[in-house]
Scaffold this motif. Structure first.
Motif, PDB file in Angstrom:
ATOM      1  N   PHE A 114     -18.968  84.326  16.884  1.00 12.75           N
ATOM      2  CA  PHE A 114     -18.512  85.362  16.585  1.00 12.75           C
ATOM      3  C   PHE A 114     -17.608  85.402  15.607  1.00 12.75           C
ATOM      4  O   PHE A 114     -17.714  85.664  14.548  1.00 12.75           O
ATOM      5  N   THR A 115     -15.890  85.335  16.930  1.00  9.06           N
ATOM      6  CA  THR A 115     -15.366  85.259  16.326  1.00  9.06           C
ATOM      7  C   THR A 115     -14.155  84.223  15.286  1.00  9.06           C
ATOM      8  O   THR A 115     -13.672  85.018  14.243  1.00  9.06           O
ATOM      9  N   ASP A 116     -14.901  83.144  15.341  1.00  5.18           N
ATOM     10  CA  ASP A 116     -14.834  82.434  13.885  1.00  5.18           C
ATOM     11  C   ASP A 116     -14.984  83.017  12.673  1.00  5.18           C
ATOM     12  O   ASP A 116     -14.224  83.213  11.672  1.00  5.18           O
ATOM     13  N   GLY A 117     -16.111  83.639  12.319  1.00  2.78           N
ATOM     14  CA  GLY A 117     -16.809  84.357  11.342  1.00  2.78           C
ATOM     15  C   GLY A 117     -15.466  85.462  11.110  1.00  2.78           C
ATOM     16  O   GLY A 117     -16.090  85.868   9.830  1.00  2.78           O
ATOM     17  N   ILE A 118     -15.043  86.623  11.566  1.00  2.00           N
ATOM     18  CA  ILE A 118     -14.365  87.467  11.602  1.00  2.00           C
ATOM     19  C   ILE A 118     -13.063  86.826  10.669  1.00  2.00           C
ATOM     20  O   ILE A 118     -12.704  87.229  10.269  1.00  2.00           O
ATOM     21  N   LEU A 119     -12.754  85.991  11.780  1.00  2.00           N
ATOM     22  CA  LEU A 119     -11.250  85.639  11.412  1.00  2.00           C
ATOM     23  C   LEU A 119     -10.861  85.500   9.999  1.00  2.00           C
ATOM     24  O   LEU A 119     -10.518  85.201   8.775  1.00  2.00           O
ATOM     25  N   ALA A 120     -12.482  84.179   9.592  1.00  4.41           N
ATOM     26  CA  ALA A 120     -12.794  83.772   8.751  1.00  4.41           C
ATOM     27  C   ALA A 120     -12.878  84.902   7.320  1.00  4.41           C
ATOM     28  O   ALA A 120     -12.286  84.725   6.051  1.00  4.41           O
ATOM     29  N   LEU A 121     -13.631  85.714   7.476  1.00  2.00           N
ATOM     30  CA  LEU A 121     -12.993  86.470   6.418  1.00  2.00           C
ATOM     31  C   LEU A 121     -12.575  87.253   5.962  1.00  2.00           C
ATOM     32  O   LEU A 121     -12.463  88.136   5.148  1.00  2.00           O
ATOM     33  N   ASN A 122     -11.951  87.760   7.297  1.00  2.00           N
ATOM     34  CA  ASN A 122     -10.489  88.811   7.057  1.00  2.00           C
ATOM     35  C   ASN A 122      -9.685  87.541   6.493  1.00  2.00           C
ATOM     36  O   ASN A 122      -9.044  88.079   5.547  1.00  2.00           O
ATOM     37  N   SER A 123      -9.268  86.378   6.651  1.00  2.00           N
ATOM     38  CA  SER A 123      -9.034  85.672   5.244  1.00  2.00           C
ATOM     39  C   SER A 123      -9.477  85.864   4.420  1.00  2.00           C
ATOM     40  O   SER A 123      -8.423  85.641   3.365  1.00  2.00           O
ATOM     41  N   ALA A 124     -10.406  86.058   3.742  1.00  2.00           N
ATOM     42  CA  ALA A 124     -10.777  85.892   2.103  1.00  2.00           C
ATOM     43  C   ALA A 124     -10.647  87.031   1.825  1.00  2.00           C
ATOM     44  O   ALA A 124     -10.564  87.275   0.960  1.00  2.00           O
ATOM     45  N   LYS A 125     -10.631  88.535   3.087  1.00  2.00           N
ATOM     46  CA  LYS A 125     -10.568  89.312   1.660  1.00  2.00           C
ATOM     47  C   LYS A 125      -8.973  89.738   2.045  1.00  2.00           C
ATOM     48  O   LYS A 125      -8.962  90.083   0.386  1.00  2.00           O
ATOM     49  N   LEU A 126      -7.508  88.611   2.722  1.00  2.00           N
ATOM     50  CA  LEU A 126      -6.521  89.000   1.727  1.00  2.00           C
ATOM     51  C   LEU A 126      -6.646  88.052   1.022  1.00  2.00           C
ATOM     52  O   LEU A 126      -5.384  88.419   0.293  1.00  2.00           O
ATOM     53  N   TYR A 127      -6.740  87.216   1.020  1.00  2.00           N
ATOM     54  CA  TYR A 127      -7.062  86.130  -0.171  1.00  2.00           C
ATOM     55  C   TYR A 127      -7.528  86.874  -1.498  1.00  2.00           C
ATOM     56  O   TYR A 127      -6.450  86.724  -2.174  1.00  2.00           O
ATOM     57  N   LEU A 128      -8.286  87.869  -1.896  1.00  2.00           N
ATOM     58  CA  LEU A 128      -8.792  88.203  -2.545  1.00  2.00           C
ATOM     59  C   LEU A 128      -7.919  89.761  -2.621  1.00  2.00           C
ATOM     60  O   LEU A 128      -7.675  90.278  -3.736  1.00  2.00           O
ATOM     61  N   GLY A 147     -22.283  88.823  24.851  1.00  2.00           N
ATOM     62  CA  GLY A 147     -21.787  89.692  25.520  1.00  2.00           C
ATOM     63  C   GLY A 147     -22.548  90.978  25.072  1.00  2.00           C
ATOM     64  O   GLY A 147     -22.681  91.645  23.631  1.00  2.00           O
ATOM     65  N   GLY A 148     -22.413  91.835  25.896  1.00  2.00           N
ATOM     66  CA  GLY A 148     -23.377  92.830  25.869  1.00  2.00           C
ATOM     67  C   GLY A 148     -24.746  93.010  25.769  1.00  2.00           C
ATOM     68  O   GLY A 148     -25.307  93.868  25.454  1.00  2.00           O
ATOM     69  N   VAL A 149     -25.037  91.405  25.302  1.00  2.00           N
ATOM     70  CA  VAL A 149     -26.388  91.505  25.927  1.00  2.00           C
ATOM     71  C   VAL A 149     -27.705  90.725  26.619  1.00  2.00           C
ATOM     72  O   VAL A 149     -26.651  89.972  27.572  1.00  2.00           O
ATOM     73  N   THR A 150     -28.204  91.885  27.258  1.00  2.00           N
ATOM     74  CA  THR A 150     -28.784  91.291  27.974  1.00  2.00           C
ATOM     75  C   THR A 150     -29.757  89.835  27.787  1.00  2.00           C
ATOM     76  O   THR A 150     -29.755  89.710  26.994  1.00  2.00           O
ATOM     77  N   PRO A 151     -29.961  88.659  28.996  1.00  2.00           N
ATOM     78  CA  PRO A 151     -30.649  87.276  28.742  1.00  2.00           C
ATOM     79  C   PRO A 151     -32.112  87.957  27.826  1.00  2.00           C
ATOM     80  O   PRO A 151     -32.869  88.707  27.666  1.00  2.00           O
ATOM     81  N   ILE A 152     -32.098  87.125  26.700  1.00  2.00           N
ATOM     82  CA  ILE A 152     -33.031  87.561  25.603  1.00  2.00           C
ATOM     83  C   ILE A 152     -33.142  85.715  24.904  1.00  2.00           C
ATOM     84  O   ILE A 152     -31.942  84.826  25.392  1.00  2.00           O
ATOM     85  N   LEU A 153     -35.094  85.735  24.143  1.00  2.00           N
ATOM     86  CA  LEU A 153     -35.162  84.276  23.904  1.00  2.00           C
ATOM     87  C   LEU A 153     -34.878  84.225  22.634  1.00  2.00           C
ATOM     88  O   LEU A 153     -34.462  84.838  22.040  1.00  2.00           O
TER      89      LEU A 153
END
Length: 349
Positions: A299-313, A56-62
């Motif tokens: 990317f979405t998986d990473g955000i949700l995993a990190l938010n869960s870790a933050k709330l765990y802490l 998303g938001g990135v034109t074709p890129i190698l």
């Protein structure tokens, strides 16, 4: 000696791990990345010349350029990065923290762990024909690092997945000819790309498979392919052979940690929690009912995993990070890159 404790340790330095590291910095967590190989980038390192259209938001890129940008972004908040270490053991301590032990014997201490290991330790599926190894130093390829080396050559591609189809399309304007050989009539690539290939100058040989390479010394000069239905043998003259038969995936020690792994992926819930409290997963390594197997989904998986870790802490922390335009951690950084910030204010959740 007191060993350093991290809030979050991310195991795996591919797209999911890199973006998770960046987002971890946005949430003001002390972060470490541990990567098995000598470079960050994960599976994308295999396809640096592959054009990527769906971020998303990135034109074709190698692929290689996208890796560079992801690595630069991941370093924004200066995480600790450890390369050339394969994590083999995970031990949960009585206080809820974790000790991760690598194959080198080094120990890493962390309050939470996010697994972004992709398909584990990857290796290419080799062409299963006796004596082909000698051609690997000349004109037998298992990945395409540079398209230009195939200019004006007669190229045969063996395989039918995404990468095989993409390489066929990208080589059409460069190579003298492109032939793709696949065991089945149906290809596993994205529908739009398969249609493009079928409508192009690519010669499609299905259902065929490569059965023999013919060469002089260490250089392939022709290839024998066999029809899977009739056993008919056809010999094609070639200048280069590209083999894309997929990857061998090895999770090795991870399968002994007690994770719920089914059909080669770890099962997580909507919060990207594994069955081990304090351990989360993101990217190709995990599966869940709403899984999207694109880089954007990682990317979405990473955000949700990190938010869960933050709330765990920190159970009382905001459920998500402030957007970058209002995140206090970017105020000074915006000034450094010359952005005027007259209306900066913190949005409270």
């Amino acid at each position: 000696m007191t060993l350093e404790m991290y809030d979050v340790t991310i195991v795996g330095g591919g797209p999911a791990g890199l973006y998770t590291s960046f987002y971890s910095g946005m949430r003001d967590l002390k972060t470490k990345i541990i990567e098995y190989s000598s470079q960050l980038g994960g599976r994308m390192l295999i396809y640096p010349e592959k054009m990527i259209w769906d971020v998303g938001g990135v034109t074709p890129i190698l692929g290689g350029q996208l890796i560079e940008q992801l690595v630069e972004q991941a370093r924004t908040f200066e995480p600790t990065i450890v390369l050339n270490q394969k994590v083999e053991r995970l031990e949960k301590q009585s206080d809820g923290t974790f000790i991760l032990t690598s194959s080198t014997g080094e120990k890493h201490y962390s309050k939470t762990v996010i697994l972004t290991v992709g398909y584990g330790v990857l290796s290419m599926q080799k062409l299963e024909i006796a004596g082909v190894d000698r051609y690997e130093v000349t004109n037998l390829y298992y990945t395409v690092q540079e398209l230009e080396i195939f200019r004006n050559k007669h190229v045969l591609i063996s395989g039918g997945g995404n990468s095989a189809v993409d390489w066929a399309n990208e080589l059409v304007p460069i190579a003298a000819s492109v032939t793709i050989v696949h065991r089945r009539d149906e290809f596993g690539g994205h529908e739009k790309n398969v249609i493009k290939m079928r409508e192009s100058a690519v010669s499609i040989k299905t259902p065929y498979e490569v059965v023999q390479l013919h060469g002089d010394d260490d250089l392939i000069q022709s290839v024998s392919i066999a029809n899977k239905e009739t056993d008919e043998i056809e010999q094609l003259e070639v200048d280069a052979v590209i083999v894309n038969h997929g990857l061998k995936c090895d999770y090795s020690a991870l399968e002994e940690w007690g994770l719920d792994i089914q059909d080669g992926v770890a099962i997580v819930n909507e919060k990207r929690e594994t069955n081990i409290e304090g351990v989360y997963g993101a990217g190709d390594f995990v599966d869940h009912p709403s899984k999207v197997r694109l880089i954007a989904g990682a990317f979405t998986d990473g955000i949700l995993a990190l938010n869960s870790a933050k709330l765990y802490l920190e159970p009382d922390a905001p459920k998500v990070a402030y957007v970058s335009s209002h995140n206090i951690r970017f105020k000074e950084r915006n000034k450094k890159i010359g952005l005027v910030d007259n209306d900066y204010r913190e949005v409270r959740g």
